[in-house]
Design a protein around this motif. Sequence first.
Motif, PDB file in Angstrom:
ATOM      1  N   ALA A   5      18.381 -16.786  23.059  1.00  0.00           N
ATOM      2  CA  ALA A   5      19.256 -16.947  21.893  1.00  0.00           C
ATOM      3  C   ALA A   5      20.614 -17.491  22.309  1.00  0.00           C
ATOM      4  O   ALA A   5      21.127 -17.145  23.369  1.00  0.00           O
ATOM      5  CB  ALA A   5      19.431 -15.607  21.195  1.00  0.00           C
ATOM      6  N   PRO A   6      21.193 -18.311  21.454  1.00  0.00           N
ATOM      7  CA  PRO A   6      22.563 -18.741  21.707  1.00  0.00           C
ATOM      8  C   PRO A   6      23.527 -17.611  21.346  1.00  0.00           C
ATOM      9  O   PRO A   6      23.148 -16.651  20.675  1.00  0.00           O
ATOM     10  CB  PRO A   6      22.735 -19.916  20.737  1.00  0.00           C
ATOM     11  N   ILE A   7      24.759 -17.741  21.770  1.00  0.00           N
ATOM     12  CA  ILE A   7      25.811 -16.850  21.297  1.00  0.00           C
ATOM     13  C   ILE A   7      26.074 -17.262  19.852  1.00  0.00           C
ATOM     14  O   ILE A   7      26.294 -18.444  19.564  1.00  0.00           O
ATOM     15  CB  ILE A   7      27.092 -17.011  22.136  1.00  0.00           C
ATOM     16  N   ILE A   8      25.991 -16.313  18.971  1.00  0.00           N
ATOM     17  CA  ILE A   8      26.228 -16.602  17.551  1.00  0.00           C
ATOM     18  C   ILE A   8      27.684 -16.262  17.240  1.00  0.00           C
ATOM     19  O   ILE A   8      28.094 -15.104  17.391  1.00  0.00           O
ATOM     20  CB  ILE A   8      25.280 -15.783  16.641  1.00  0.00           C
ATOM     21  N   PRO A   9      28.473 -17.262  16.812  1.00  0.00           N
ATOM     22  CA  PRO A   9      29.880 -16.989  16.501  1.00  0.00           C
ATOM     23  C   PRO A   9      30.018 -15.982  15.356  1.00  0.00           C
ATOM     24  O   PRO A   9      29.148 -15.885  14.485  1.00  0.00           O
ATOM     25  CB  PRO A   9      30.420 -18.363  16.076  1.00  0.00           C
ATOM     26  N   LYS A  10      31.109 -15.254  15.374  1.00  0.00           N
ATOM     27  CA  LYS A  10      31.390 -14.286  14.326  1.00  0.00           C
ATOM     28  C   LYS A  10      31.458 -15.006  12.977  1.00  0.00           C
ATOM     29  O   LYS A  10      32.022 -16.098  12.878  1.00  0.00           O
ATOM     30  CB  LYS A  10      32.717 -13.589  14.631  1.00  0.00           C
ATOM     31  N   HIS A  11      30.849 -14.426  11.979  1.00  0.00           N
ATOM     32  CA  HIS A  11      30.815 -14.961  10.609  1.00  0.00           C
ATOM     33  C   HIS A  11      30.069 -16.289  10.508  1.00  0.00           C
ATOM     34  O   HIS A  11      30.276 -17.062   9.582  1.00  0.00           O
ATOM     35  CB  HIS A  11      32.223 -15.114  10.024  1.00  0.00           C
ATOM     36  N   TRP A  12      29.202 -16.573  11.474  1.00  0.00           N
ATOM     37  CA  TRP A  12      28.448 -17.821  11.490  1.00  0.00           C
ATOM     38  C   TRP A  12      27.314 -17.786  10.472  1.00  0.00           C
ATOM     39  O   TRP A  12      26.616 -16.788  10.348  1.00  0.00           O
ATOM     40  CB  TRP A  12      27.883 -18.055  12.883  1.00  0.00           C
ATOM     41  N   LEU A  13      27.152 -18.882   9.749  1.00  0.00           N
ATOM     42  CA  LEU A  13      26.035 -19.052   8.823  1.00  0.00           C
ATOM     43  C   LEU A  13      25.377 -20.389   9.101  1.00  0.00           C
ATOM     44  O   LEU A  13      26.049 -21.422   9.135  1.00  0.00           O
ATOM     45  CB  LEU A  13      26.504 -19.020   7.368  1.00  0.00           C
ATOM     46  N   ALA A  14      24.072 -20.386   9.281  1.00  0.00           N
ATOM     47  CA  ALA A  14      23.358 -21.625   9.596  1.00  0.00           C
ATOM     48  C   ALA A  14      23.523 -22.670   8.500  1.00  0.00           C
ATOM     49  O   ALA A  14      23.487 -23.862   8.784  1.00  0.00           O
ATOM     50  CB  ALA A  14      21.880 -21.325   9.826  1.00  0.00           C
ATOM     51  N   ILE A  15      23.698 -22.257   7.264  1.00  0.00           N
ATOM     52  CA  ILE A  15      23.801 -23.215   6.157  1.00  0.00           C
ATOM     53  C   ILE A  15      25.194 -23.825   6.023  1.00  0.00           C
ATOM     54  O   ILE A  15      25.384 -24.781   5.284  1.00  0.00           O
ATOM     55  CB  ILE A  15      23.367 -22.583   4.815  1.00  0.00           C
ATOM     56  N   ASN A  16      26.162 -23.304   6.764  1.00  0.00           N
ATOM     57  CA  ASN A  16      27.512 -23.836   6.743  1.00  0.00           C
ATOM     58  C   ASN A  16      27.514 -25.262   7.299  1.00  0.00           C
ATOM     59  O   ASN A  16      26.808 -25.560   8.266  1.00  0.00           O
ATOM     60  CB  ASN A  16      28.416 -22.923   7.582  1.00  0.00           C
ATOM     61  N   GLU A  17      28.317 -26.135   6.722  1.00  0.00           N
ATOM     62  CA  GLU A  17      28.382 -27.525   7.184  1.00  0.00           C
ATOM     63  C   GLU A  17      28.843 -27.652   8.631  1.00  0.00           C
ATOM     64  O   GLU A  17      28.552 -28.639   9.293  1.00  0.00           O
ATOM     65  CB  GLU A  17      29.308 -28.346   6.269  1.00  0.00           C
ATOM     66  N   GLN A  18      29.550 -26.660   9.132  1.00  0.00           N
ATOM     67  CA  GLN A  18      30.048 -26.686  10.508  1.00  0.00           C
ATOM     68  C   GLN A  18      29.180 -25.871  11.468  1.00  0.00           C
ATOM     69  O   GLN A  18      29.558 -25.654  12.614  1.00  0.00           O
ATOM     70  CB  GLN A  18      31.490 -26.153  10.540  1.00  0.00           C
ATOM     71  N   ALA A  19      28.017 -25.427  11.010  1.00  0.00           N
ATOM     72  CA  ALA A  19      27.178 -24.520  11.805  1.00  0.00           C
ATOM     73  C   ALA A  19      26.824 -25.087  13.179  1.00  0.00           C
ATOM     74  O   ALA A  19      26.929 -24.384  14.185  1.00  0.00           O
ATOM     75  CB  ALA A  19      25.909 -24.157  11.034  1.00  0.00           C
ATOM     76  N   ILE A  20      26.400 -26.339  13.229  1.00  0.00           N
ATOM     77  CA  ILE A  20      25.998 -26.933  14.515  1.00  0.00           C
ATOM     78  C   ILE A  20      27.203 -27.050  15.438  1.00  0.00           C
ATOM     79  O   ILE A  20      27.132 -26.691  16.613  1.00  0.00           O
ATOM     80  CB  ILE A  20      25.326 -28.312  14.309  1.00  0.00           C
ATOM     81  N   ALA A  21      28.319 -27.531  14.908  1.00  0.00           N
ATOM     82  CA  ALA A  21      29.533 -27.670  15.715  1.00  0.00           C
ATOM     83  C   ALA A  21      29.989 -26.309  16.236  1.00  0.00           C
ATOM     84  O   ALA A  21      30.390 -26.182  17.402  1.00  0.00           O
ATOM     85  CB  ALA A  21      30.642 -28.333  14.900  1.00  0.00           C
ATOM     86  N   GLN A  22      29.909 -25.273  15.409  1.00  0.00           N
ATOM     87  CA  GLN A  22      30.303 -23.933  15.833  1.00  0.00           C
ATOM     88  C   GLN A  22      29.361 -23.397  16.918  1.00  0.00           C
ATOM     89  O   GLN A  22      29.810 -22.774  17.873  1.00  0.00           O
ATOM     90  CB  GLN A  22      30.318 -22.982  14.635  1.00  0.00           C
ATOM     91  N   ARG A  76      24.508 -28.080  23.207  1.00  0.00           N
ATOM     92  CA  ARG A  76      24.739 -29.438  22.724  1.00  0.00           C
ATOM     93  C   ARG A  76      23.522 -30.289  23.054  1.00  0.00           C
ATOM     94  O   ARG A  76      23.004 -31.023  22.213  1.00  0.00           O
ATOM     95  CB  ARG A  76      25.997 -30.050  23.348  1.00  0.00           C
ATOM     96  N   LYS A  77      23.007 -30.169  24.287  1.00  0.00           N
ATOM     97  CA  LYS A  77      21.818 -30.923  24.695  1.00  0.00           C
ATOM     98  C   LYS A  77      20.609 -30.555  23.845  1.00  0.00           C
ATOM     99  O   LYS A  77      19.841 -31.426  23.426  1.00  0.00           O
ATOM    100  CB  LYS A  77      21.504 -30.671  26.173  1.00  0.00           C
ATOM    101  N   ILE A  78      20.413 -29.274  23.596  1.00  0.00           N
ATOM    102  CA  ILE A  78      19.298 -28.831  22.764  1.00  0.00           C
ATOM    103  C   ILE A  78      19.389 -29.457  21.382  1.00  0.00           C
ATOM    104  O   ILE A  78      18.404 -30.008  20.861  1.00  0.00           O
ATOM    105  CB  ILE A  78      19.270 -27.283  22.667  1.00  0.00           C
ATOM    106  N   MET A  79      20.578 -29.419  20.783  1.00  0.00           N
ATOM    107  CA  MET A  79      20.739 -29.946  19.428  1.00  0.00           C
ATOM    108  C   MET A  79      20.586 -31.478  19.396  1.00  0.00           C
ATOM    109  O   MET A  79      20.064 -32.022  18.425  1.00  0.00           O
ATOM    110  CB  MET A  79      22.081 -29.508  18.833  1.00  0.00           C
ATOM    111  N   VAL A  80      21.013 -32.160  20.444  1.00  0.00           N
ATOM    112  CA  VAL A  80      20.840 -33.619  20.505  1.00  0.00           C
ATOM    113  C   VAL A  80      19.352 -33.965  20.547  1.00  0.00           C
ATOM    114  O   VAL A  80      18.881 -34.831  19.803  1.00  0.00           O
ATOM    115  CB  VAL A  80      21.585 -34.220  21.723  1.00  0.00           C
ATOM    116  N   ILE A  81      18.585 -33.288  21.390  1.00  0.00           N
ATOM    117  CA  ILE A  81      17.160 -33.595  21.496  1.00  0.00           C
ATOM    118  C   ILE A  81      16.448 -33.268  20.184  1.00  0.00           C
ATOM    119  O   ILE A  81      15.631 -34.057  19.700  1.00  0.00           O
ATOM    120  CB  ILE A  81      16.526 -32.867  22.705  1.00  0.00           C
TER     121      ILE A  81
END
Length: 180
Positions: A32-49, A59-64
């Motif tokens: 599992a990745p570290i999940i930022p506090k108050h993180w929501l996958a549906i948030n527009e900034q979810a990937i960047a966070q 970053r590499k995982i998300m690029v692939i």
Amino acid sequence: MKMLDENSSTPESISHYFGASTPKIIFYLPSAPIIPKHWLAINEQAIAQLIHANGNHWRKIMVIISKLVCKEFSDWRKVQPSLFQQNSAAHVPLAIVIVHDSFEKADDLALDPNIMHIICGKNTFSRFTFENIKLDQNLSLNEKQTIQYHHPIFLTPYLDYRQFPNALIALLRPLLHQNN
């Protein structure tokens, strides 16, 4: 499968699930990745966070993943920020599942042929128990960069550029986009 929450009936072997509630592609990862506090996958900034909290590895995982699921390969950079959005015309709906234990009912993954299951890396694959499914087809660049599969289940290298280069992504993409 559905999003994990406190009312979820998801198997104990799954520690995290994020992405579309009705994915066409599910990526299985071992950690599992570290999940930022108050993180929501549906948030527009979810990937960047997620990338900010976890660094270059995620970053590499998300690029692939972006390169595999985007409908137009040249748009993968535009698609990446919206990967977890429920409905996008630019990419195939996906989810990421973290499998931390053995997944004994792995044969159930093949029940719905409309969902493709990408098991990322031998470590993750070792957590699955398949009794009735043999991964008897291959896509290969060389001995180390090979994808074994029996549609809709794919054993791929871990999502890292050295193991899963663009040439291997190009071999897998047509299979993932056949009906999407």
